[in-house]
Design a protein around this motif. Structure first.
Motif, PDB file in Angstrom:
ATOM      1  N   SER A 203      42.844 -22.389  -1.225  1.00 20.61           N
ATOM      2  CA  SER A 203      44.192 -21.803  -1.244  1.00 20.61           C
ATOM      3  C   SER A 203      44.246 -20.474  -0.479  1.00 20.61           C
ATOM      4  O   SER A 203      45.279 -20.115   0.076  1.00 20.61           O
ATOM      5  N   ILE A 204      43.098 -19.763  -0.391  1.00 17.20           N
ATOM      6  CA  ILE A 204      43.081 -18.511   0.397  1.00 17.20           C
ATOM      7  C   ILE A 204      43.493 -18.851   1.830  1.00 17.20           C
ATOM      8  O   ILE A 204      44.209 -18.107   2.493  1.00 17.20           O
ATOM      9  N   GLY A 205      43.039 -20.014   2.282  1.00 15.45           N
ATOM     10  CA  GLY A 205      43.334 -20.408   3.650  1.00 15.45           C
ATOM     11  C   GLY A 205      44.724 -20.980   3.831  1.00 15.45           C
ATOM     12  O   GLY A 205      45.527 -20.456   4.608  1.00 15.45           O
ATOM     13  N   TYR A 206      45.036 -22.063   3.076  1.00 12.59           N
ATOM     14  CA  TYR A 206      46.303 -22.737   3.396  1.00 12.59           C
ATOM     15  C   TYR A 206      47.532 -21.908   3.052  1.00 12.59           C
ATOM     16  O   TYR A 206      48.596 -22.116   3.611  1.00 12.59           O
ATOM     17  N   LYS A 207      47.339 -20.907   2.137  1.00 13.69           N
ATOM     18  CA  LYS A 207      48.480 -20.028   1.825  1.00 13.69           C
ATOM     19  C   LYS A 207      48.928 -19.264   3.076  1.00 13.69           C
ATOM     20  O   LYS A 207      50.090 -18.909   3.214  1.00 13.69           O
ATOM     21  N   GLN A 208      47.979 -19.012   3.977  1.00 10.66           N
ATOM     22  CA  GLN A 208      48.309 -18.274   5.202  1.00 10.66           C
ATOM     23  C   GLN A 208      49.365 -19.015   6.035  1.00 10.66           C
ATOM     24  O   GLN A 208      50.178 -18.408   6.703  1.00 10.66           O
ATOM     25  N   ILE A 209      49.271 -20.343   5.983  1.00 12.73           N
ATOM     26  CA  ILE A 209      50.226 -21.133   6.788  1.00 12.73           C
ATOM     27  C   ILE A 209      51.617 -21.010   6.184  1.00 12.73           C
ATOM     28  O   ILE A 209      52.615 -21.017   6.893  1.00 12.73           O
ATOM     29  N   PHE A 210      51.653 -20.919   4.859  1.00 17.53           N
ATOM     30  CA  PHE A 210      52.963 -20.948   4.206  1.00 17.53           C
ATOM     31  C   PHE A 210      53.495 -19.549   3.898  1.00 17.53           C
ATOM     32  O   PHE A 210      54.577 -19.409   3.353  1.00 17.53           O
ATOM     33  N   THR A 211      52.705 -18.509   4.258  1.00 16.56           N
ATOM     34  CA  THR A 211      53.199 -17.149   4.021  1.00 16.56           C
ATOM     35  C   THR A 211      53.818 -16.604   5.312  1.00 16.56           C
ATOM     36  O   THR A 211      53.101 -16.343   6.281  1.00 16.56           O
ATOM     37  N   GLU A 269      49.081 -31.681  14.561  1.00 19.42           N
ATOM     38  CA  GLU A 269      48.454 -30.353  14.625  1.00 19.42           C
ATOM     39  C   GLU A 269      48.748 -29.501  13.398  1.00 19.42           C
ATOM     40  O   GLU A 269      47.897 -28.755  12.946  1.00 19.42           O
ATOM     41  N   VAL A 270      49.952 -29.670  12.821  1.00 17.07           N
ATOM     42  CA  VAL A 270      50.265 -28.887  11.625  1.00 17.07           C
ATOM     43  C   VAL A 270      49.409 -29.394  10.444  1.00 17.07           C
ATOM     44  O   VAL A 270      48.807 -28.610   9.709  1.00 17.07           O
ATOM     45  N   PHE A 271      49.332 -30.713  10.317  1.00 18.31           N
ATOM     46  CA  PHE A 271      48.550 -31.313   9.227  1.00 18.31           C
ATOM     47  C   PHE A 271      47.071 -30.917   9.344  1.00 18.31           C
ATOM     48  O   PHE A 271      46.433 -30.492   8.377  1.00 18.31           O
ATOM     49  N   ASN A 272      46.557 -31.014  10.563  1.00 22.04           N
ATOM     50  CA  ASN A 272      45.162 -30.663  10.801  1.00 22.04           C
ATOM     51  C   ASN A 272      44.892 -29.182  10.474  1.00 22.04           C
ATOM     52  O   ASN A 272      43.846 -28.834   9.930  1.00 22.04           O
ATOM     53  N   ALA A 273      45.897 -28.327  10.785  1.00 23.02           N
ATOM     54  CA  ALA A 273      45.725 -26.891  10.525  1.00 23.02           C
ATOM     55  C   ALA A 273      45.543 -26.624   9.033  1.00 23.02           C
ATOM     56  O   ALA A 273      44.806 -25.710   8.649  1.00 23.02           O
ATOM     57  N   ILE A 274      46.174 -27.433   8.185  1.00 18.10           N
ATOM     58  CA  ILE A 274      46.018 -27.245   6.734  1.00 18.10           C
ATOM     59  C   ILE A 274      44.539 -27.404   6.366  1.00 18.10           C
ATOM     60  O   ILE A 274      43.970 -26.617   5.610  1.00 18.10           O
ATOM     61  N   GLY A 275      43.897 -28.424   6.958  1.00 20.21           N
ATOM     62  CA  GLY A 275      42.467 -28.658   6.699  1.00 20.21           C
ATOM     63  C   GLY A 275      41.615 -27.521   7.226  1.00 20.21           C
ATOM     64  O   GLY A 275      40.744 -26.996   6.530  1.00 20.21           O
ATOM     65  N   ILE A 276      41.874 -27.116   8.473  1.00 16.69           N
ATOM     66  CA  ILE A 276      41.065 -26.043   9.089  1.00 16.69           C
ATOM     67  C   ILE A 276      41.188 -24.756   8.256  1.00 16.69           C
ATOM     68  O   ILE A 276      40.197 -24.109   7.929  1.00 16.69           O
ATOM     69  N   PHE A 277      42.416 -24.401   7.876  1.00 17.87           N
ATOM     70  CA  PHE A 277      42.627 -23.168   7.107  1.00 17.87           C
ATOM     71  C   PHE A 277      41.965 -23.249   5.730  1.00 17.87           C
ATOM     72  O   PHE A 277      41.406 -22.271   5.254  1.00 17.87           O
TER      73      PHE A 277
END
Ligand code: PFF
Length: 496
Positions: A203-211, A269-277
């Motif tokens: 969540s530390i990572g994927y929260k960045q996409i949604f913040t 690319e958006v979906f993949n970014a969730i995994g990377i983050f």
């Protein structure tokens, strides 16, 4: 197949998958997460979506309509519009070719890492391992005569595979490979994303996409970054869409296809970014390294940060590691096939070569040029080629295409083509976008790219860029002057 037998896609799904394969590449996997993070996180989705519509879909539609209407290569299309425009087409084809030569090399590095990932062969210090053990990298031209054998071998294998596919019939080669690799790629990415969400610290990572950082929206550079990502990710201006659309049967639905391809590419690319983050979030959680130090782009992310993550992820890394590098490999290979097709098709149309002969010539010359990236100076040269060709030459090509199709060619023909071959009718705003808005945006992006490239390079890199500029002027003129094998080449196609 003889050059006069025109290839045609055997089904719409072959075309769509090949198009998605051409778009989904290294840019989606390792470029997008960094661009998203550095440009405001969640709020970046606004300029991104605006660019997708204004720039991405609008320009892809131009390429679809032109390719479908003329049904021939870029050089013959430009010749048909105005004979004097032919060198510009060869300029674009040459840019695509040169990009292919180093893109293949990066896919080759990935192949090495795919092998290493089964045994975590990068050891405890992936940073040093990548630059010293894999690349034998020197940060100047001094290593240009020192070949790195395993890099050369992997580059050779990628070229050999690309040749094997390119010389086959369109549907037997590109069509079949795309039908196999794309679904596999999708399954792997779904698996990686699902797994990464279960990791501690995800969540530390994927929260960045949604913040969101709303203030980023007032920054012009954020908008330019969104345009740049769309150009790269959808492979705009490389005439891939134009070439693939020229193989479409008459009954095809153009606008519908363009929307499917553009949304699939961005969705990926958006979906993949969730995994990377999420994976980077796990790294921050376990190692304490701040998140912002981990989000890098390109080779740093794939070949340094991720091997570090895999070292911490035992025993799961034995599965996730190979899947991650396989994912990059498959995405890269389908893009290489598309880049190669543009060059190979242009050569075969002008010089009357069979598919096999032109693929062979292009791959042999391509491999020879790629070999310079398999030397100790390879990664240094690759950085210069990439900065120059992507920031400067390719964007210049997109700008010229906007002017040629928007202003010199009768644009109404393209509106008519799309409306006659689509369920969705074109908005009257589209010509305005192509004629005015797009050239302004691309010019802004181009000016920014030229400025930053000139500012950051050293004197050797400026010399190399100067040499590249000369090559990009001289070679297209030579190709234009070389007589076409087929006299028919000089009978302009009536695109009206
Ligand atoms: N769109 C692909 C990618 O994102 O990797 C293919 C590509 C785009 C290749 C731009 C090379 C390039 F310069």
């Amino acid at each position: 197949m003889a050059s006069n037998e025109k290839s045609v896609w055997d089904s719409n799904i072959s075309f769509i998958l090949a198009m998605i394969g051409s778009a989904v590449g290294l840019g989606n996997i390792w470029r997008f997460p960094n661009v998203l993070y550095s440009n405001g996180g969640g709020s970046f989705m606004i300029p991104y979506i605006v660019s997708l519509f204004i720039l991405g879909i609008s320009f892809v539609l131009v390429e679809y309509a032109v390719g479908f209407r003329f049904k021939t290569s870029l050089s013959k299309i430009f010749f048909s519009i105005k004979a004097r425009l032919e060198p510009i087409a060869w300029f674009i084809v040459l840019v695509v070719f040169l990009i292919t030569t180093y893109y293949v090399c990066v896919v080759g590095w990935d192949l090495i890492y795919l092998g290493l990932s089964f045994v975590q062969g990068w050891g405890a210090n992936p940073d040093v391992f990548f630059t010293v053990d894999v690349l034998h990298a020197s940060d100047s031209l001094s290593g240009i005569f020192t070949i790195v054998p395993w890099v050369l071998l992997s580059v050779f294998l990628i070229w050999a595979f690309a040749w094997f596919i390119a010389q086959k019939d369109l549907n037997e080669g590109i069509g079949k490979v795309s039908k196999i690799l794309l679904p596999v790629l999708l399954i792997i990415v779904i698996f990686i994303v699902a797994f990464s969400l279960t990791l501690p610290g995800a969540s530390i990572g994927y929260k960045q996409i949604f913040t969101p950082n709303w203030s980023a929206l007032t920054d012009l550079n954020v908008w330019l970054a969104a345009f740049g990502q769309i150009v790269f990710s959808l492979s705009l201006g490389m005439s891939i869409a134009l070439t693939y659309a020229s193989y479409l049967p008459e009954t095809s639905k153009l606008t519908d296809n363009a929307l499917i391809v553009a949304f699939s590419n961005s969705g990926f690319e958006v979906f993949n970014a969730i995994g990377i983050f999420s994976i980077l979030g796990f790294m921050t959680f376990t190692s304490g390294i701040p998140f912002n130090e981990l989000v890098t782009e390109g080779t740093g992310l794939a070949f340094v940060v991720f091997p570090n993550v895999f070292n911490l992820m035992q025993p799961w890394s034995m599965i996730i590691g190979p899947l991650f590098f396989a994912c990059i490999l498959f995405a890269g290979i389908t893009s290489v096939m598309a880049l190669l097709e543009v060059v190979s098709f242009a050569i075969s149309e002008k010089f009357g070569f069979s598919r096999r002969k032109s693929a062979t010539v292009v791959c042999i010359v391509g491999f020879c040029i790629s070999s310079i990236f398999a030397t100790s100076a390879g990664s240094y040269l690759l950085g210069i080629f990439d900065a120059f060709l992507n920031n400067f030459a390719l964007l210049f090509g997109v700008l010229l295409e906007c002017i040629i199709f928007g202003w010199i060619y009768n644009f109404d023909n393209l509106v008519e083509t799309l409306n006659n071959h689509s369920t969705i009718q074109m908005d009257p705003f589209w010509p305005i976008i192509i004629k005015y808005i797009l050239p302004i945006c691309i010019f802004g992006l181009w000016a920014q790219g030229v400025y930053s490239t000139l500012l950051t390079g050293d004197s050797t890199s400026h010399m190399i860029m100067l040499c590249l500029s000369i090559v990009l002027i001289v070679v297209p003129i030579i190709f234009t002057l070389l007589p076409a094998k087929n006299e028919d080449y000089y009978n302009p196609i009536d695109g009206d």
